[in-house]
Design a protein around this motif. Structure first.
Motif, short mmCIF file in Angstrom:
data_model
loop_
_atom_site.label_atom_id
_atom_site.label_comp_id
_atom_site.label_asym_id
_atom_site.label_seq_id
_atom_site.Cartn_x
_atom_site.Cartn_y
_atom_site.Cartn_z
N GLY A 293 18.22 10.46 11.22
CA GLY A 293 18.93 9.31 10.69
C GLY A 293 18.21 8.00 10.90
N GLY A 294 17.15 8.02 11.67
CA GLY A 294 16.41 6.81 11.95
C GLY A 294 15.42 6.45 10.84
N SER A 295 14.66 5.38 11.08
CA SER A 295 13.71 4.86 10.09
C SER A 295 12.35 4.61 10.71
N LEU A 296 11.33 4.72 9.88
CA LEU A 296 9.97 4.34 10.25
C LEU A 296 9.32 3.70 9.03
N ASN A 297 8.36 2.82 9.28
CA ASN A 297 7.60 2.21 8.20
C ASN A 297 6.13 2.48 8.45
N LEU A 298 5.53 3.30 7.60
CA LEU A 298 4.11 3.61 7.73
C LEU A 298 3.29 2.59 6.96
N THR A 299 2.12 2.28 7.51
CA THR A 299 1.21 1.34 6.87
C THR A 299 -0.15 2.00 6.70
N CYS A 300 -0.77 1.75 5.57
CA CYS A 300 -2.11 2.25 5.28
C CYS A 300 -2.98 1.06 4.90
N ALA A 301 -3.97 0.78 5.74
CA ALA A 301 -4.89 -0.33 5.48
C ALA A 301 -6.16 0.20 4.84
N ALA A 302 -6.53 -0.39 3.71
CA ALA A 302 -7.70 0.05 2.96
C ALA A 302 -8.84 -0.95 3.10
N SER A 303 -10.05 -0.42 3.15
CA SER A 303 -11.24 -1.27 3.19
C SER A 303 -12.37 -0.57 2.45
N GLY A 304 -13.42 -1.34 2.17
CA GLY A 304 -14.52 -0.78 1.41
C GLY A 304 -14.28 -0.98 -0.07
N ARG A 305 -14.26 0.11 -0.83
CA ARG A 305 -13.98 0.02 -2.27
C ARG A 305 -12.59 -0.56 -2.48
N THR A 306 -12.46 -1.47 -3.43
CA THR A 306 -11.14 -2.04 -3.70
C THR A 306 -10.19 -0.94 -4.15
N MET A 307 -8.94 -1.03 -3.71
CA MET A 307 -7.96 -0.02 -4.10
C MET A 307 -7.22 -0.44 -5.37
N ASN A 308 -7.49 -1.64 -5.88
CA ASN A 308 -6.66 -2.20 -6.94
C ASN A 308 -6.48 -1.32 -8.17
N PRO A 309 -7.53 -0.70 -8.72
CA PRO A 309 -7.31 0.08 -9.94
C PRO A 309 -6.94 1.54 -9.70
N SER B 269 -4.60 -5.30 0.53
CA SER B 269 -5.21 -3.96 0.53
C SER B 269 -4.42 -3.00 1.43
N THR B 270 -3.13 -2.99 1.23
CA THR B 270 -2.25 -2.20 2.10
C THR B 270 -1.22 -1.44 1.27
N VAL B 271 -0.92 -0.25 1.72
CA VAL B 271 0.11 0.59 1.12
C VAL B 271 1.14 0.89 2.21
N TYR B 272 2.40 0.87 1.84
CA TYR B 272 3.47 1.09 2.79
C TYR B 272 4.32 2.29 2.38
N LEU B 273 4.92 2.91 3.38
CA LEU B 273 5.92 3.95 3.13
C LEU B 273 7.09 3.69 4.05
N GLN B 274 8.18 3.18 3.48
CA GLN B 274 9.40 2.96 4.23
C GLN B 274 10.22 4.24 4.20
N MET B 275 10.48 4.79 5.37
CA MET B 275 11.20 6.06 5.46
C MET B 275 12.53 5.83 6.16
N ASN B 276 13.60 6.09 5.46
CA ASN B 276 14.95 5.94 6.00
C ASN B 276 15.65 7.29 6.06
N ASP B 277 16.72 7.35 6.86
CA ASP B 277 17.52 8.57 6.99
C ASP B 277 16.63 9.78 7.24
N LEU B 278 15.77 9.66 8.20
CA LEU B 278 14.81 10.72 8.47
C LEU B 278 15.50 11.98 8.98
N LYS B 279 14.94 13.11 8.59
CA LYS B 279 15.48 14.42 8.95
C LYS B 279 14.43 15.22 9.72
N PRO B 280 14.84 16.19 10.51
CA PRO B 280 13.86 17.00 11.24
C PRO B 280 12.81 17.63 10.33
#
Length: 127
Positions: free
Chosen positions: A15-31, A76-87
């Motif tokens: 039932g808890g939450s976590l927010n994952l972060t992904c930091a990108a570097s080097g080649r641009t992630m834009n396209p 240059s960051t991607v996020y994953l907000q995770m709510n209502d987490l399950k086993p």
């Protein structure tokens, strides 16, 4: 290739939450489409959520309504907000970048279409 570093994993109660972060570097992630995959012990790696170069999103049925993916191209960051987490969400979560710019305007969930991977971050959901 783009270098990817994930953070934000940990131990959380059901039932808890976590927010994952992904930091990108080097080649641009834009396209490039970006994605979060996960791999549980004894199981194959699977696509969880994807975000296109223009911020359209895809989520696996198992996480729809609970997980939200987003991207900030300026940071240059991607996020994953995770709510209502399950086993059953317990797994190592990986950030990945598609190898093909724009991917024809669509999504691929095939791991072989992603050429850059982070080292993974462990998410454990347990009471």
């Amino acid at each position: 290739q783009v270098e990817l570093v994930e953070s934000g994993g940990g131990l959380v109660q059901p039932g808890g939450s976590l927010n994952l972060t992904c930091a990108a570097s080097g080649r641009t992630m834009n396209p490039y489409n970006m994605g979060w995959f996960r791999q549980a012990p004894g199981k194959e790696r699977e696509a969880v959520s994807l975000v296109s170069w223009n911020s359209r999103t895809y989520s696996a049925d198992s996480v729809k309504g609970r997980f939200t993916i987003s991207r900030d191209n300026f940071r240059s960051t991607v996020y994953l907000q995770m709510n209502d987490l399950k086993p059953e969400d317990t797994a190592v979560y990986f950030c990945a970048a598609d190898r093909q710019p724009f991917r024809g305007g669509g999504f691929s969930t095939n791991m072989r279409d992603f050429d850059s991977w982070g080292q993974g971050t462990q998410v454990t959901v347990s009471s």
